[in-house]
Structures are given as C-alpha cells and as structure tokens.
Design a protein around this motif. Sequence first.
Motif, PDB file in Angstrom:
ATOM      1  N   ILE A 136      -1.381  -4.699   8.670  1.00  0.00           N
ATOM      2  CA  ILE A 136      -0.412  -5.599   9.637  1.00  0.00           C
ATOM      3  C   ILE A 136      -1.347  -6.173  10.888  1.00  0.00           C
ATOM      4  O   ILE A 136      -1.238  -7.054  11.239  1.00  0.00           O
ATOM      5  CB  ILE A 136       0.571  -4.434  10.047  1.00  0.00           C
ATOM      6  N   GLU A 137      -2.235  -5.111  11.163  1.00  0.00           N
ATOM      7  CA  GLU A 137      -3.271  -5.462  12.355  1.00  0.00           C
ATOM      8  C   GLU A 137      -4.299  -6.731  12.142  1.00  0.00           C
ATOM      9  O   GLU A 137      -4.198  -7.725  13.007  1.00  0.00           O
ATOM     10  CB  GLU A 137      -3.911  -4.027  13.056  1.00  0.00           C
ATOM     11  N   PHE A 177       0.962  -1.193  -0.156  1.00  0.00           N
ATOM     12  CA  PHE A 177       0.146   0.006  -0.042  1.00  0.00           C
ATOM     13  C   PHE A 177       0.883   1.084  -0.111  1.00  0.00           C
ATOM     14  O   PHE A 177       1.964   1.217   0.256  1.00  0.00           O
ATOM     15  CB  PHE A 177      -0.867   0.032   1.321  1.00  0.00           C
ATOM     16  N   ASP A 178       0.103   2.318  -0.100  1.00  0.00           N
ATOM     17  CA  ASP A 178       0.908   3.556  -0.235  1.00  0.00           C
ATOM     18  C   ASP A 178       0.688   4.150   1.351  1.00  0.00           C
ATOM     19  O   ASP A 178       1.753   4.624   1.977  1.00  0.00           O
ATOM     20  CB  ASP A 178       0.106   4.443  -1.277  1.00  0.00           C
ATOM     21  N   LEU A 179      -0.479   4.446   1.452  1.00  0.00           N
ATOM     22  CA  LEU A 179      -0.811   5.047   2.737  1.00  0.00           C
ATOM     23  C   LEU A 179      -0.667   4.416   4.194  1.00  0.00           C
ATOM     24  O   LEU A 179      -0.972   3.144   4.269  1.00  0.00           O
ATOM     25  CB  LEU A 179      -2.371   5.379   2.754  1.00  0.00           C
ATOM     26  N   ALA A 180      -0.112   5.145   5.148  1.00  0.00           N
ATOM     27  CA  ALA A 180       0.393   4.655   6.520  1.00  0.00           C
ATOM     28  C   ALA A 180      -0.803   3.786   7.034  1.00  0.00           C
ATOM     29  O   ALA A 180      -0.799   2.984   7.695  1.00  0.00           O
ATOM     30  CB  ALA A 180       0.754   5.551   7.285  1.00  0.00           C
ATOM     31  N   GLU A 181      -2.273   4.549   7.170  1.00  0.00           N
ATOM     32  CA  GLU A 181      -3.434   4.004   7.552  1.00  0.00           C
ATOM     33  C   GLU A 181      -3.596   2.668   7.011  1.00  0.00           C
ATOM     34  O   GLU A 181      -3.882   1.884   7.591  1.00  0.00           O
ATOM     35  CB  GLU A 181      -4.569   5.086   7.154  1.00  0.00           C
ATOM     36  N   ILE A 192       9.958  -6.371   7.662  1.00  0.00           N
ATOM     37  CA  ILE A 192       9.780  -5.122   7.386  1.00  0.00           C
ATOM     38  C   ILE A 192      11.009  -4.652   6.300  1.00  0.00           C
ATOM     39  O   ILE A 192      12.085  -4.973   6.775  1.00  0.00           O
ATOM     40  CB  ILE A 192       9.842  -4.054   8.452  1.00  0.00           C
ATOM     41  N   LYS A 252      -1.279   0.336   5.793  1.00  0.00           N
ATOM     42  CA  LYS A 252      -0.428  -0.366   6.311  1.00  0.00           C
ATOM     43  C   LYS A 252      -0.657  -0.794   7.647  1.00  0.00           C
ATOM     44  O   LYS A 252      -0.476  -1.986   7.846  1.00  0.00           O
ATOM     45  CB  LYS A 252       1.090   0.256   6.468  1.00  0.00           C
ATOM     46  N   GLN A 253      -1.234   0.274   8.355  1.00  0.00           N
ATOM     47  CA  GLN A 253      -1.620  -0.162   9.750  1.00  0.00           C
ATOM     48  C   GLN A 253      -2.729  -1.500   9.702  1.00  0.00           C
ATOM     49  O   GLN A 253      -2.836  -2.523  10.573  1.00  0.00           O
ATOM     50  CB  GLN A 253      -2.074   0.947  10.655  1.00  0.00           C
ATOM     51  N   GLY A 282       6.392  -2.935   3.390  1.00  0.00           N
ATOM     52  CA  GLY A 282       7.185  -2.047   2.638  1.00  0.00           C
ATOM     53  C   GLY A 282       7.134  -0.618   3.441  1.00  0.00           C
ATOM     54  O   GLY A 282       6.046  -0.180   3.596  1.00  0.00           O
ATOM     55  N   LEU A 283       8.301  -0.134   4.216  1.00  0.00           N
ATOM     56  CA  LEU A 283       7.909   0.682   5.053  1.00  0.00           C
ATOM     57  C   LEU A 283       9.313   1.719   5.067  1.00  0.00           C
ATOM     58  O   LEU A 283      10.143   1.583   5.545  1.00  0.00           O
ATOM     59  CB  LEU A 283       8.003   0.475   6.430  1.00  0.00           C
ATOM     60  N   GLY A 284       9.075   3.002   4.518  1.00  0.00           N
ATOM     61  CA  GLY A 284      10.090   3.879   4.346  1.00  0.00           C
ATOM     62  C   GLY A 284      10.893   3.769   3.268  1.00  0.00           C
ATOM     63  O   GLY A 284      12.022   3.205   2.989  1.00  0.00           O
TER      64      GLY A 284
END
Lengths: 196, 67
Positions: free
Chosen positions: A119-120, A109-113, A156, A115-116, A134-136
């Motif tokens: 993952i959750e 995904f693109d958006l942090a929300e 990660i 990704k959260q 993929g993070l950062g």
Amino acid sequence: MTFEEIKSILKNHTVGIAGAGGLGSNCAVALSRVGVGKLIIADFDVVNETNLNRQYFFKDQLGEKKVSALKNNIKRINPETEIIIHDLKLNENNLVNIYKDCDIIVEAFDLAEMKQMIIETCMSKLPDKPLITGLGIAGWGKSNEIRIRQSENLYICGDEVSETSTQNPPLAPRVGIAANMQANTVLEILLNKTQG
Amino acid sequence: MKITLNNKEETFDKNELTIRELLELSNFSYKLLIVKVNGKLVRKEAYNNTVVKDGDDVTVLHLVTGG
C-alpha cells in the motif's frame, strides 16, 4: 453489455496479482474466467497441505511452486488468458517494475507487514494505479460485514478487523467472498471506465 | 475542530492534533496502520510531527493479517 462485449473490453487489460494464496488464487481464477487478457502473478511460496482449505490448488499439487501450479490451473479453465509469473518475494524495489504496466493491482498477501509495504509503495511510487486490497477476511459467518470502501485509488475489501489466528483461521467461504469482491471491483473499474 | 475521519464527520475539542494524538483519542490501537491525510500518505515516522487541522480528510486503516 453482453458477455461478448465484456470480454472484448477485458481482453485488452492487464491485472497484477500480488500473492497467490487465498485471495490471489481465487481472484485470478475469477478474472481469467471472465476474460481479462493478461495476469501478472507473483509469489515465492509452495503449495502446502494447510492451503487447501481456501486456495485454488489441488491435492496432487502439494510441493509445487504456487505461481506455476496456479498458471497450470488457470490454463485448464481459460487457455486464452496470458499469464506472466514471478517466483519471488515482492518488495518495495521489485514491485514497481513488475506491476508498472498493469491497469490495476490486486493486493493478495497474507501478512499485515506485506500489506503495509505494498500500500505504501503503490501510494508513493504508483499513485495513479488503482490498488485493491483485502483486509479482514478470517473466520466464518458475518458475510454482511465484508464490504468495500474507497479512498482515492485505494479500494479496501473485507471487514477490516477479522485477523487470522489459531482460533480464527482463514477459510474458503469468507476468503472467497473477499477475493471475488476484489475481482468484481476490477471489473467495475475496467468496464465503467470504458463505458463512461 | 471538525474533520472527516474514515468518511464520517468527527468533532474534537482541540484546534489541532498530531496524528499520534488523533490515533490515541480514536482508539486506533493496532500495531500496523495506513494513515492518509487529504489523500497523502503519512508514514509512522511522521505521526508525531504531522498535524491535523479543521476540515482535514483523514483515512486510517488497520492492517490485519489474513489472505
């Protein structure tokens, strides 16, 4: 292992790709090239001019649904890859059904929300499935800061700090490093599991 | 207490800390985080009443946009 042996293992495996943007499109292409048997790809977006600086699409595909454009592109590279596409926005409810039969899930995904959310959801509802996130990955340079770390079934890939902004856009080289690192982690898990 | 935080050993003066206190002390200031204690997910609603003790293994991820 020879490439023939590698392909004979990978063809029996299914990888889920959550998102068909910079990370997802490049990761899916890499996995198809090496012979992963089946890819399940979900995304709701269409190909936009601003995507072409990093995503595996072509100028003549602007306006097409990303999942169908990506499927067409992968079929031109390796027609033997089975590709299941879902033109929808993933959420905590539909995600489990779509990816429950995958061996591994790649978060792209693109958006942090988002990704959260994945993952959750995976940690609570699909805890035995490896999830490669993929993070950062924004910006340029700093290749050595893109790394991988593992926390149980969560892998990660990225520098974990470089966030997208107008002054720090995501670009093909760095996004490609992370996307291919995700694909490389898929191979590590699938091939080592089979060997060990 | 000594805990493992993101694979590194860290020492704190207190005998226990809530997740909220630990995040503040360790400067995890991003809005969106993933927190795991001994492999189990701790959701944001539980940051104030989940306690970290000596020997715990804590993982904290910053969720940053980009893909």
